[in-house]
Design an enzyme around this catalytic site. Structure first.
Site, PDB file in Angstrom:
ATOM      1  N   ARG A  46       6.399   8.378   0.851  1.00  0.00           N
ATOM      2  CA  ARG A  46       7.520   7.767   1.153  1.00  0.00           C
ATOM      3  C   ARG A  46       8.970   8.317   1.477  1.00  0.00           C
ATOM      4  NH1 ARG A  46       6.678   2.437  -1.487  1.00  0.00           N
ATOM      5  NH2 ARG A  46       5.324   1.211  -0.919  1.00  0.00           N
ATOM      6  N   GLY A  91       2.415  -3.665   2.678  1.00  0.00           N
ATOM      7  CA  GLY A  91       1.425  -4.135   1.057  1.00  0.00           C
ATOM      8  C   GLY A  91       2.437  -4.153   0.452  1.00  0.00           C
ATOM      9  N   HIS A  92       1.630  -5.221  -0.377  1.00  0.00           N
ATOM     10  CA  HIS A  92       2.479  -5.754  -1.679  1.00  0.00           C
ATOM     11  C   HIS A  92       2.367  -5.723  -2.553  1.00  0.00           C
ATOM     12  CE1 HIS A  92       4.733  -8.805   2.007  1.00  0.00           C
ATOM     13  NE2 HIS A  92       4.225  -6.953   2.189  1.00  0.00           N
ATOM     14  N   THR A 120       7.881  -1.517  13.869  1.00  0.00           N
ATOM     15  CA  THR A 120       6.749  -2.631  14.476  1.00  0.00           C
ATOM     16  C   THR A 120       6.601  -3.723  15.186  1.00  0.00           C
ATOM     17  OG1 THR A 120       4.869  -4.374  13.021  1.00  0.00           O
ATOM     18  CG2 THR A 120       7.482  -4.602  12.153  1.00  0.00           C
ATOM     19  N   THR A 153      -0.998   2.513   3.684  1.00  0.00           N
ATOM     20  CA  THR A 153      -2.092   4.123   3.485  1.00  0.00           C
ATOM     21  C   THR A 153      -1.652   4.730   3.015  1.00  0.00           C
ATOM     22  OG1 THR A 153       0.144   4.476   5.097  1.00  0.00           O
ATOM     23  CG2 THR A 153      -1.456   3.559   6.265  1.00  0.00           C
ATOM     24  N   LYS A 209       9.215  -6.407  -1.913  1.00  0.00           N
ATOM     25  CA  LYS A 209       9.285  -7.997  -1.938  1.00  0.00           C
ATOM     26  C   LYS A 209       8.077  -8.772  -2.924  1.00  0.00           C
ATOM     27  CE  LYS A 209       8.402  -7.191   2.190  1.00  0.00           C
ATOM     28  NZ  LYS A 209       8.686  -5.347   2.349  1.00  0.00           N
ATOM     29  N   ASN A 213      -0.418  -4.226   7.879  1.00  0.00           N
ATOM     30  CA  ASN A 213       0.529  -3.453   7.460  1.00  0.00           C
ATOM     31  C   ASN A 213       1.348  -3.397   6.339  1.00  0.00           C
ATOM     32  OD1 ASN A 213       1.663  -5.321   8.792  1.00  0.00           O
ATOM     33  ND2 ASN A 213       2.504  -4.629  10.240  1.00  0.00           N
ATOM     34  N   GLY A 269      11.538  -1.754   5.052  1.00  0.00           N
ATOM     35  CA  GLY A 269      10.215  -2.358   3.406  1.00  0.00           C
ATOM     36  C   GLY A 269       9.728  -1.514   2.969  1.00  0.00           C
ATOM     37  N   ASP A 270       9.101  -2.360   2.334  1.00  0.00           N
ATOM     38  CA  ASP A 270       8.469  -1.694   0.156  1.00  0.00           C
ATOM     39  C   ASP A 270       9.825  -2.042   0.042  1.00  0.00           C
ATOM     40  OD1 ASP A 270       6.058  -0.647   1.754  1.00  0.00           O
ATOM     41  OD2 ASP A 270       6.125   1.195   2.127  1.00  0.00           O
ATOM     42  N   GLU A 271      10.472  -2.837  -0.356  1.00  0.00           N
ATOM     43  CA  GLU A 271      11.891  -3.031  -1.121  1.00  0.00           C
ATOM     44  C   GLU A 271      11.162  -3.453  -2.558  1.00  0.00           C
ATOM     45  OE1 GLU A 271      11.360  -4.548   2.289  1.00  0.00           O
ATOM     46  OE2 GLU A 271      12.943  -3.785   3.570  1.00  0.00           O
ATOM     47  N   GLY A 296      11.268  -2.814 -13.736  1.00  0.00           N
ATOM     48  CA  GLY A 296      10.183  -2.207 -13.676  1.00  0.00           C
ATOM     49  C   GLY A 296       9.563  -2.586 -12.700  1.00  0.00           C
ATOM     50  N   ARG A 341      -0.329 -12.966  26.867  1.00  0.00           N
ATOM     51  CA  ARG A 341      -1.364 -14.139  26.879  1.00  0.00           C
ATOM     52  C   ARG A 341      -2.729 -14.184  26.980  1.00  0.00           C
ATOM     53  NH1 ARG A 341       3.557 -15.692  30.655  1.00  0.00           N
ATOM     54  NH2 ARG A 341       3.136 -13.094  31.276  1.00  0.00           N
ATOM     55  N   GLN A 363       7.484  -6.192   6.093  1.00  0.00           N
ATOM     56  CA  GLN A 363       7.670  -4.886   6.086  1.00  0.00           C
ATOM     57  C   GLN A 363       9.866  -5.221   5.995  1.00  0.00           C
ATOM     58  OE1 GLN A 363       5.505  -6.644   8.897  1.00  0.00           O
ATOM     59  NE2 GLN A 363       4.510  -5.423   7.641  1.00  0.00           N
TER      60      GLN A 363
HETATM   61  P1  GDP Z   1       6.532  -4.712  -1.018  1.00  0.00           P
HETATM   62  O1  GDP Z   1       6.174  -4.276   0.330  1.00  0.00           O
HETATM   63  O2  GDP Z   1       8.109  -4.808  -0.985  1.00  0.00           O
HETATM   64  O3  GDP Z   1       6.260  -5.973  -1.146  1.00  0.00           O
HETATM   65  O4  GDP Z   1       7.235  -3.256  -1.715  1.00  0.00           O
HETATM   66  P2  GDP Z   1       5.563  -2.212  -2.031  1.00  0.00           P
HETATM   67  O5  GDP Z   1       4.589  -3.254  -3.258  1.00  0.00           O
HETATM   68  O6  GDP Z   1       5.023  -1.879  -0.805  1.00  0.00           O
HETATM   69  O7  GDP Z   1       6.409  -1.238  -3.248  1.00  0.00           O
HETATM   70  C1  GDP Z   1       7.111  -1.970  -4.075  1.00  0.00           C
HETATM   71  C2  GDP Z   1       6.944  -0.628  -6.051  1.00  0.00           C
HETATM   72  O8  GDP Z   1       7.271  -0.605  -6.313  1.00  0.00           O
HETATM   73  C3  GDP Z   1       5.262  -1.558  -6.488  1.00  0.00           C
HETATM   74  O9  GDP Z   1       4.711   0.063  -6.490  1.00  0.00           O
HETATM   75  C4  GDP Z   1       6.104  -1.913  -7.445  1.00  0.00           C
HETATM   76  O10 GDP Z   1       5.207  -2.541  -8.137  1.00  0.00           O
HETATM   77  C5  GDP Z   1       6.711  -1.255  -7.622  1.00  0.00           C
HETATM   78  N1  GDP Z   1       7.834  -2.171  -8.342  1.00  0.00           N
HETATM   79  C6  GDP Z   1       8.705  -3.087  -7.664  1.00  0.00           C
HETATM   80  N2  GDP Z   1       9.974  -3.301  -8.353  1.00  0.00           N
HETATM   81  C7  GDP Z   1      10.208  -2.577  -9.546  1.00  0.00           C
HETATM   82  C8  GDP Z   1      11.287  -1.776  -9.973  1.00  0.00           C
HETATM   83  O11 GDP Z   1      12.105  -2.639 -10.713  1.00  0.00           O
HETATM   84  N3  GDP Z   1      11.415  -0.931 -10.556  1.00  0.00           N
HETATM   85  C9  GDP Z   1      10.224  -0.329 -10.726  1.00  0.00           C
HETATM   86  N4  GDP Z   1      10.137   1.460 -11.083  1.00  0.00           N
HETATM   87  N5  GDP Z   1       8.882  -0.090  -9.378  1.00  0.00           N
HETATM   88  C10 GDP Z   1       8.946  -1.748  -9.031  1.00  0.00           C
HETATM   89  P1  IMO Z   2       5.801  -3.649   3.477  1.00  0.00           P
HETATM   90  O1  IMO Z   2       5.063  -5.321   3.778  1.00  0.00           O
HETATM   91  C1  IMO Z   2       7.094  -0.184   5.008  1.00  0.00           C
HETATM   92  C2  IMO Z   2       5.786   0.678   9.514  1.00  0.00           C
HETATM   93  C3  IMO Z   2       4.960   1.544   9.927  1.00  0.00           C
HETATM   94  C4  IMO Z   2       5.637   2.511  11.032  1.00  0.00           C
HETATM   95  C5  IMO Z   2       6.053   1.296  11.594  1.00  0.00           C
HETATM   96  C6  IMO Z   2       5.316  -0.079  12.528  1.00  0.00           C
HETATM   97  O2  IMO Z   2       4.727  -3.625   2.480  1.00  0.00           O
HETATM   98  O3  IMO Z   2       7.465  -3.678   3.514  1.00  0.00           O
HETATM   99  P2  IMO Z   2       2.615  -0.888  12.447  1.00  0.00           P
HETATM  100  O4  IMO Z   2       1.524  -0.611  11.917  1.00  0.00           O
HETATM  101  O5  IMO Z   2       3.041  -2.084  12.312  1.00  0.00           O
HETATM  102  O6  IMO Z   2       2.805  -0.968  13.677  1.00  0.00           O
HETATM  103  O7  IMO Z   2       3.648   0.579  11.934  1.00  0.00           O
HETATM  104  O8  IMO Z   2       6.424  -0.493  10.555  1.00  0.00           O
HETATM  105  N1  IMO Z   2       5.703  -0.365   8.884  1.00  0.00           N
HETATM  106  C7  IMO Z   2       5.931   0.007   7.575  1.00  0.00           C
HETATM  107  N2  IMO Z   2       6.795   0.575   6.654  1.00  0.00           N
HETATM  108  N3  IMO Z   2       6.103  -1.149   4.150  1.00  0.00           N
HETATM  109  C8  IMO Z   2       6.176  -1.669   5.672  1.00  0.00           C
HETATM  110  O9  IMO Z   2       5.515  -2.935   4.959  1.00  0.00           O
HETATM  111  C9  IMO Z   2       5.465  -1.986   6.800  1.00  0.00           C
HETATM  112  N4  IMO Z   2       4.460  -2.241   7.744  1.00  0.00           N
HETATM  113  C10 IMO Z   2       4.971  -1.327   8.737  1.00  0.00           C
HETATM  114  O10 IMO Z   2       5.205   2.795   8.222  1.00  0.00           O
HETATM  115  O11 IMO Z   2       6.349   3.243  10.643  1.00  0.00           O
HETATM  116 MG    MG Z   3       5.073  -2.583   0.795  1.00  0.00          MG
END
Ligand code: GDP
Ligand code: IMO
Ligand code: MG
Length: 430
Positions: free
Chosen positions: A306, A40-41, A240, A302, A16, A38, A12-14, A416, A144, A225
């Protein structure tokens, strides 16, 4: 016409949200297909930061259809607040750009209480969930006994379901966890109020998408995720409760698998994980701290710090196969600028045995040692690069090595958080 799925290849948090927002320009429909708040984009536009949890990341474009599929679990209070917050910041959310599936499941107060109570009871062995009630809501769906969005629109059906559910849930809460029970009347009234607010957005998402696809519109499927948080394919039980992989784009929206054309895997140039669970390449040293600080690696949902580590191509290689990836979107490459050396995990060592795929046993995975290749780093700031050739030779070599190791091409590079800081090598919609 092209239908594109974007999923996470790690935990997650790549990035997206950033990638989806960038690709939205080329699509007419953007649809979430699993998970809930759960997720956060993060999207950064004109130096303004937005974090969406339930509404698709295409919403900032205004005139695109943003769809919440049946595969989601929806906390209506969070959804309503998200709509309000976006509106207060000048983003128009209306019945022409937001659509909610009638079949999505509803997160109820007892789901959140159960999530917290279970984690508390596990103590040090907790999963580190987001505490949003995601797991318990999916449990009810599978059992169900869940309440769906459509049920909220029928007062009698809703009351009957809620009454039955509370008998069971309050028993667990009070007797097993010594927690406060959930009150029937208060919950019933509260949720009927939510139902009125979201009623105008509720629709048959399968039909909506079918029509859009028949009209030749481009649909962008937004994963939440990551692959290794998938309930089947992830590092179980530290996952998850939904399927996060590309195949879920069909199940979670009601379209057939042959409708999908391209699957893009977002992959950070390093690895992060929030919450518990194995993480073979985790860095518990100053390099890990440096990446954490430079990448501002705090959870978008949250706020938790990380965990950070080197890229793990064992993990990403599995993601390529499980999702059928056609391309990789490498994000946050800029964060690695300034390091002398950069490591890539190419395999795991487990008691002298080499693995190039993730072993299914938690005990084994926890004791796997990463096997690294070391590459030269680069010192230049790369945020102004707009072409692959603009990147320093070492950064190019790093990306090429990742491609070789995981067996798929890099088609997008993010350097960025802003829309402009993106290098497109192959646009999936063109
Ligand atoms: P998601 O859950 O996959 O949408 O990712 P998150 O938003 O949770 O976390 C990605 C974080 O990296 C965010 O704060 C974005 O603004 C930031 N971000 C995304 N792409 C880049 C990048 O190429 N460079 C930098 N420095 N930040 C980025
Ligand atoms: P995005 O879409 C990163 C993680 C939680 C926990 C596990 C289970 O922003 O990438 P849950 O509340 O789903 O039962 O928690 O999954 N988790 C994430 N980690 N990015 C997320 O979403 C996540 N959604 C859940 O931290 O380890
Ligand atoms: Mg996220």
């Amino acid at each position: 016409m092209s239908n594109v799925v974007v999923v996470g290849t790690q935990w997650g948090d790549e990035g997206k949200g950033k990638v989806i927002d960038f690709l939205t320009e080329f699509a007419q429909v953007i649809v979430r297909f699993q998970g809930g708040n759960n997720a956060g984009h993060t999207i950064v536009v004109n130096n303004e930061k937005f974090i969406v949890h339930l509404i698709p990341s295409g919403i900032l474009h205004g005139n695109k259809k943003c769809v919440i599929g049946n595969g989601l679990v929806i906390d209506p209070a969070v959804l309503i607040q998200e709509i309000r917050d976006l509106r207060s910041r000048g983003i128009d959310v209306n019945t022409n750009n937001l659509f909610i599936s009638e079949k999505a499941h509803v997160i109820m107060p007892y789901h959140k209480r159960m999530d917290h109570a279970r984690e508390k009871a596990k103590g040090a062995k907790c999963l580190g969930t987001t505490g949003r009630g995601i797991g318990p809501c999916y449990e009810d769906k599978a059992a169900r006994t869940g309440i769906r969005i459509i049920d909220l629109l029928d007062k009698d059906v809703f009351l009957e379901k809620l009454k039955a559910k509370l008998v069971e849930q309050n028993f667990y809460l009070e007797k097993l966890f010594q927690e406060e029970p959930v009150d029937l009347k208060t919950t019933y009234r509260e949720y009927l109020g939510y139902a009125e607010e979201i009623r105008p957005y509720i629709t048959n998402v399968s039909l909506l998408l079918d029509r859009a696809i028949k009209e030749g519109q481009n649909v962008l499927f937004e994963g939440a995720q990551g692959t290794h948080l998938d309930i089947d394919h992830g590092t179980y039980p530290f996952v998850t409760s939904s399927n996060t992989v590309a195949a879920e784009a069909c199940i979670g929206t009601g379209i057939g698998p042959l409708k999908l054309d391209t699957v893009i895997g977002t992959c950070k140039a390093y690895t992060t994980r929030v919450g518990g669970g194995p993480f073979p390449t985790e860095l518990k040293d100053e390099v890990g701290d440096l990446i954490q600080k430079k990448g501002a690696e705090f959870g978008a949902t949250t706020g938790r710090r990380r965990r950070c580590g080197w890229i793990d191509t064992v993990q990403v290689r599995d993601s390529v196969r499980i999702n059928g990836l056609t391309g990789l979107a490498i994000t946050k490459l800029d964060v690695l600028s300034g390091l002398d050396k950069i490591k890539i995990c190419v395999a795991y060592d487990y008691q002298g045995e080499r693995f190039i795929h993730i072993p299914p046993q938690l005990k084994v995975l926890e004791n796997c040692k990463p096997v690294y290749e070391e590459l030269e780093g680069w010192q230049d700031n790369i945020m102004d690069a707009r072409d692959f050739q603009d990147l320093p030779a070492q950064a190019q070599a790093y990306l090429k090595r990742i491609e070789e190791l995981v067996g798929v091409s890099v088609t997008l590079i993010s350097i960025g958080s802003r829309r402009e800081t993106t290098i497109v090598l192959q646009n999936p919609f063109k």
